[in-house]
Design an enzyme around this catalytic site. Structure first.
Site, short mmCIF file in Angstrom:
data_model
loop_
_atom_site.label_atom_id
_atom_site.label_comp_id
_atom_site.label_asym_id
_atom_site.label_seq_id
_atom_site.Cartn_x
_atom_site.Cartn_y
_atom_site.Cartn_z
N GLY A 19 -1.16 -0.36 12.95
CA GLY A 19 -2.05 0.44 12.21
C GLY A 19 -1.69 0.43 10.78
O GLY A 19 -2.62 0.22 9.75
N THR A 48 -7.34 -3.02 16.78
CA THR A 48 -6.15 -2.31 17.45
C THR A 48 -4.79 -3.07 17.11
O THR A 48 -5.14 -4.43 16.78
CB THR A 48 -6.33 -2.34 19.21
OG1 THR A 48 -5.25 -2.13 19.80
CG2 THR A 48 -6.77 -3.44 19.73
N GLY A 49 -3.92 -2.67 17.34
CA GLY A 49 -2.67 -3.17 16.65
C GLY A 49 -1.86 -2.48 15.73
O GLY A 49 -1.97 -1.35 15.45
N THR A 94 -4.19 1.08 23.14
CA THR A 94 -5.38 1.87 22.27
C THR A 94 -6.77 1.37 23.00
O THR A 94 -6.80 0.30 23.30
CB THR A 94 -5.57 1.28 20.77
OG1 THR A 94 -4.28 2.10 20.14
CG2 THR A 94 -6.64 1.93 20.11
N ARG A 127 2.39 11.35 11.61
CA ARG A 127 2.00 9.71 11.17
C ARG A 127 0.60 9.59 11.67
O ARG A 127 0.11 9.87 12.90
CB ARG A 127 2.73 8.62 11.81
CG ARG A 127 2.36 7.14 11.64
CD ARG A 127 1.58 6.55 12.69
NE ARG A 127 1.23 5.30 12.61
CZ ARG A 127 0.77 4.46 13.39
NH1 ARG A 127 -0.04 4.97 14.30
NH2 ARG A 127 0.40 3.16 13.08
N GLY A 176 -2.56 6.86 12.11
CA GLY A 176 -2.75 5.17 11.93
C GLY A 176 -4.03 4.82 11.57
O GLY A 176 -4.91 5.82 10.77
N ASP A 177 -4.26 3.46 11.93
CA ASP A 177 -5.77 3.29 11.28
C ASP A 177 -7.04 3.70 12.11
O ASP A 177 -7.93 3.72 11.54
CB ASP A 177 -5.70 1.66 11.49
CG ASP A 177 -5.27 1.45 13.06
OD1 ASP A 177 -4.50 1.56 13.51
OD2 ASP A 177 -6.27 0.69 13.60
N1 ASP Z 1 -3.58 0.63 16.05
C1 ASP Z 1 -3.10 1.74 16.67
C2 ASP Z 1 -2.09 2.66 15.70
O1 ASP Z 1 -1.48 2.02 14.94
C3 ASP Z 1 -2.21 1.44 17.65
C4 ASP Z 1 -2.54 0.38 18.48
O2 ASP Z 1 -3.67 -0.26 18.46
O3 ASP Z 1 -2.08 -0.07 19.64
O4 ASP Z 1 -1.96 3.78 15.65
#
Ligand code: ASP
Length: 291
Positions: free
Chosen positions: A215, A212-213, A162, A190, A192-193
């Site tokens: 979500g 990031t991470g 991301t 779906r 995400g965050d």
């Molecule tokens: N946070 C992102 C999501 O969950 C994924 C990512 O940051 O790698 O969509």
């Protein structure tokens, strides 16, 4: 007492790890993105334009999971999430689960500028995009062999790649932007965050954050707002970032954050193996980058 502001920008290329052998590419792309954002700030432009310019660079870089190179859903399709937020006015624009878009951050910016709504998704987002003269790209234009391989290797792996940016300009206005293809193997639909203000992307008068991470955990922690709340006093931006990652870990999440406060102090932290970042300030314009 006057407090000096040093215009600054920090960008990330996602928590979750960089492919072995691609570290230098990822760092160079982050440095280019930070330089693109700093150009805006050097010309006296707003932080909002700076973060958009930086994220555009990263969306175009197949190294990352945003725009070209995005993670694939379990059906092998691309569905993009992106958001941009202006701290000074608390205006935000976001798009979610949008296919066939090369620069989702530009559409998020158009949503912000339009001002009627904050988050558009699916067909409605495309109807808005068409009204604003954005044309769809062929679905294959966003799909790289690496993204296909990731889907084959691990059906439901974590995210990674991301992209995001946080900046403050000479007037002390903060802004944040984030863009992603989401998690490999996600269920179509779906969200995400990333496109949720206060979660993956947040800015107000105190600072800005891009997360990031994982979500689903970042949403539960309302991580972007968590970070910026810690920037209201005199806590160093680095400490705010570290405390956010602890908070994320405490509920079982993995990831990282970048942030900037209203004076131009930057912070970043992660609990994943790597998160490429680069930053630059008007005082030290040559971008520094690290994994
Ligand atoms: N946070 C992102 C999501 O969950 C994924 C990512 O940051 O790698 O969509």
């Amino acid at each position: 007492m006057t407090t000096s502001i040093v215009p600054a920008i920090i960008v990330h290329g996602g928590a979750g790890g960089v492919v072995v052998g691609h570290e230098a590419n990822a760092l160079a792309a982050c440095a280019r993105a930070a330089a693109a954002g700093l150009d805006v700030l050097q010309a006296g432009g707003p932080a909002l334009d700076a973060v958009q310019a930086a994220v555009r660079v990263l969306e175009d870089e197949p190294e990352f999971n945003a725009g070209v190179g995005s993670a694939l859903t379990r059906d092998g399709t691309v569905e993009l999430d992106a958001a941009i937020m202006d701290g000074a006015t608390r205006r935000a624009g976001a798009v979610a689960a949008v296919p066939n878009l090369r620069q989702p951050i530009d559409l998020a910016r158009l949503v912000l500028d339009d001002g009627e709504h904050i988050l558009l998704c699916g067909d409605g987002a495309w109807a808005f995009a068409r009204e604003r003269g954005i044309a769809p790209v062929a679905p294959e234009a966003l799909v790289t062999e690496r993204a296909r391989q990731r889907l084959r290797d691990r059906h439901k792996e974590r995210g990674g790649g991301t992209v995001g940016a946080c900046a403050v300009d000479a007037a002390g206005r903060c802004a944040a932007a984030t863009s992603t293809g989401g998690m490999t193997g996600k269920r179509p639909g779906r969200i995400g965050d990333t496109p949720l203000p206060g979660c993956g992307t947040y800015a107000d008068e105190a600072g800005a954050c891009s997360a990031t991470g994982s979500g689903e955990y970042i949403i539960r922690a309302t991580l972007g707002r968590f970070v910026v709340d810690r920037l209201r006093g005199d806590l160093p931006a680095h400490d705010a970032a570290v405390s956010a990652v602890w908070e994320l870990a405490s509920i079982g999440g993995d990831g990282g954050v970048i942030c900037v406060d209203r004076r131009g102090r930057i912070g970043h932290a992660r609990n994943t193996p790597a998160m490429p970042v680069a930053w630059a300030t008007l005082a030290e314009p040559k971008p520094k980058a690290e994994l």
